[in-house]
Design a protein around this motif. Structure first.
Motif, mmCIF file in Angstrom:
data_model
loop_
_atom_site.group_PDB
_atom_site.id
_atom_site.type_symbol
_atom_site.label_atom_id
_atom_site.label_comp_id
_atom_site.label_asym_id
_atom_site.label_seq_id
_atom_site.Cartn_x
_atom_site.Cartn_y
_atom_site.Cartn_z
ATOM 1 N N THR A 289 0.851 -1.188 0.000
ATOM 2 C CA THR A 289 0.000 0.000 0.000
ATOM 3 C C THR A 289 0.886 1.236 0.000
ATOM 4 O O THR A 289 2.076 1.164 0.306
ATOM 5 N N VAL B 50 -4.733 -1.277 -3.261
ATOM 6 C CA VAL B 50 -3.854 -2.371 -2.848
ATOM 7 C C VAL B 50 -3.113 -2.856 -4.081
ATOM 8 O O VAL B 50 -3.730 -3.163 -5.105
ATOM 9 N N GLU C 294 -3.405 -5.658 4.040
ATOM 10 C CA GLU C 294 -3.133 -4.325 3.498
ATOM 11 C C GLU C 294 -4.165 -3.293 3.920
ATOM 12 O O GLU C 294 -3.830 -2.112 4.093
#
Length: 459
Positions: A289, A297, A315
């Protein structure tokens, strides 16, 4: 561009610390990121209006694009903000602000990179104006063999970088004319997608079934993914199948893991190591990220739907924590890499250490719930092993985090909630063998770290 206020209570912070968070709390995080984006774009547009870094026709065109963007935002804010708030707009805007600072473009190649980024304002403004149903004509430029309109699509254009392209737009209708080829006509269909009979037009792939549509963005020309071209149809189909199968796994992983998908704007498929992002590298795939790309993502193709689900769960914790720390200061620690993290071979700064603890706590909960829900013995065993490892990793370093004097009052609320959630996850416990192996895994990581960093305390 109006910026709505955001307020988080201690209750909200504690819920987030427990890797949870109500819909309203997640909406506050999103609103905070939107406010930050509007302020960033305001700085950018003001810099374009006053900068002399791009004199002559390029400066005039940049100001024209800035005016078009502002006109779109004034005419139809919600429609235009589909582009302004799009995840990948953030890293681009930050780069442009940097380029427009006096003396910024000094290294070899900087001038070309700056010109390319500033020219992309035209594509961004045109996309926002198309969403806002404005009628306009503007000039765009070719980069990497195509003209990209973020969130709309891209037109293949085998012309040198910087070649001028003319875009004429009316309500739900675009005409793109590039030298050496026919004019491409793009129409908006009743679903809001932009399609064309022209084979040069590439439509972004949308992943459905979650709380909101998610773009599988292999078209954006930004530099985060280091992509040289779009995915092949078979690759897109494979991603769609993984997504379809990952959704119920996220549901099994708990209400919070499923609800967090509302934060997800796009998945950017990786063809190589990402640039400028925090990266989680596993044995089977990598993901990452960027704080400036909230809702995005980046991920290599995962081998299984369970890997995709776990990667998203991991993430999205980083996204939540980045958004939270933009609103609330959790600690006063510096950037010195002083902390051992059993999921990394290198010493971590406190903020990275906190991020890792938080993400692995969420993974421990995800894998535990999944293990309890799965019927397949092999898949269940894999989930228990992953839960045991993540829980043991957090267990090994949580005392250091709780004992830090660098936590603010809000940070203490957040970390206390982490500790409480970690304690809750002790029951139900994984099979005994998995706990033994997880403990050995962590102790091995500690031993290796001490050998490589003998003068550092395991903190």
């Amino acid at each position: 561009m109006k910026t709505p206020p955001t307020t988080l209570t201690d209750h909200d912070i504690a819920a987030l610390g427990a890797t949870e968070g109500s819909d309203s709390t997640l909406a506050l995080l999103t609103a905070g990121q939107h406010t930050r984006r509007l302020l960033l774009l305001r700085v950018l547009l003001d810099a374009i209006d006053t900068a002399d870094a791009t004199p002559g026709p390029a400066a005039a065109l940049a100001r024209h694009h800035a005016d078009l963007l502002e006109n779109a935002e004034r005419a139809a804010p919600d429609a235009a903000r589909r582009v302004l708030f799009y995840s990948l707009t953030g890293p681009w805007a930050e780069r442009c602000v940097k380029w427009l600072q006096p003396g910024a473009a000094t290294a070899p190649g900087d001038g070309e990179s700056a010109a390319r980024d500033i020219a992309h304002l035209g594509s961004l403004a045109a996309s926002a104006a198309a969403h806002a149903d404005l009628s306009f004509t503007t000039g765009l430029t070719v980069h990497d063999g195509r003209v990209t309109l973020p969130t709309l699509g891209a037109l293949r254009c085998p012309a040198p970088d910087g070649t001028a392209v003319t875009l004429t737009a009316g309500t739900g209708h675009l005409l793109l004319h590039a030298p050496g080829g026919p004019t491409a006509e793009i129409i908006r269909d009743p679903t809001g997608a932009w399609y064309s009979d022209d084979p040069r037009w590439l439509v972004p792939h949308t992943l459905h079934g979650g709380p909101r549509p998610v773009l599988l963005d292999d078209l954006d020309p930004g530099r985060l993914a280091n992509r040289s071209g779009p995915l092949a149809p078979a690759e897109r189909a494979h991603w769609a199948a993984l997504w379809h199968d990952a959704l119920p796994l996220l549901g099994h992983g708990g209400d919070a893991r499923a609800a967090e998908l509302a934060l997800l704007d796009c998945i950017v498929p990786l063809s190589g190591p990402p640039t400028g992002v925090g990266v989680n590298v596993g044995s089977s795939h990598s993901s990452g990220t960027s704080p400036s790309a909230f809702g995005a993502v980046l991920a290599s193709t995962p081998p299984t739907a369970a890997d995709l689900a776990a990667g998203l769960a991991h993430e999205l914790q980083h996204a939540k924590l980045c958004a939270l720390t933009d609103l609330v200061r959790l600690h006063t620690a510096g950037d010195a890499p002083d902390y051992w993290a059993p999921w990394r071979p290198d010493p971590r700064p406190f903020n990275g250490f906190l991020h890792g603890v938080y993400a692995h706590l969420a993974l421990a909960g995800f894998w535990q719930r999944l293990a309890l829900a799965l019927d397949d013995p092999a898949a269940r065993d894999h989930a228990w092993a992953a839960h045991a490892r993540c829980h043991a990793q957090v267990d090994a370093v949580l005392p250091v985090l709780r004992g830090s004097r660098r936590l603010t009052d809000a940070g203490r609320v957040f970390v206390d909630a982490i500790a409480a959630r970690h304690e809750e996850l002790r029951d139900p416990a994984p099979p005994h063998g998995h706990r033994i192996r997880a403990t050995a895994y962590v102790e091995t990581a500690r031993t290796l770290w001490l050998r490589q960093h003998p003068r550092r305390t395991v903190t």
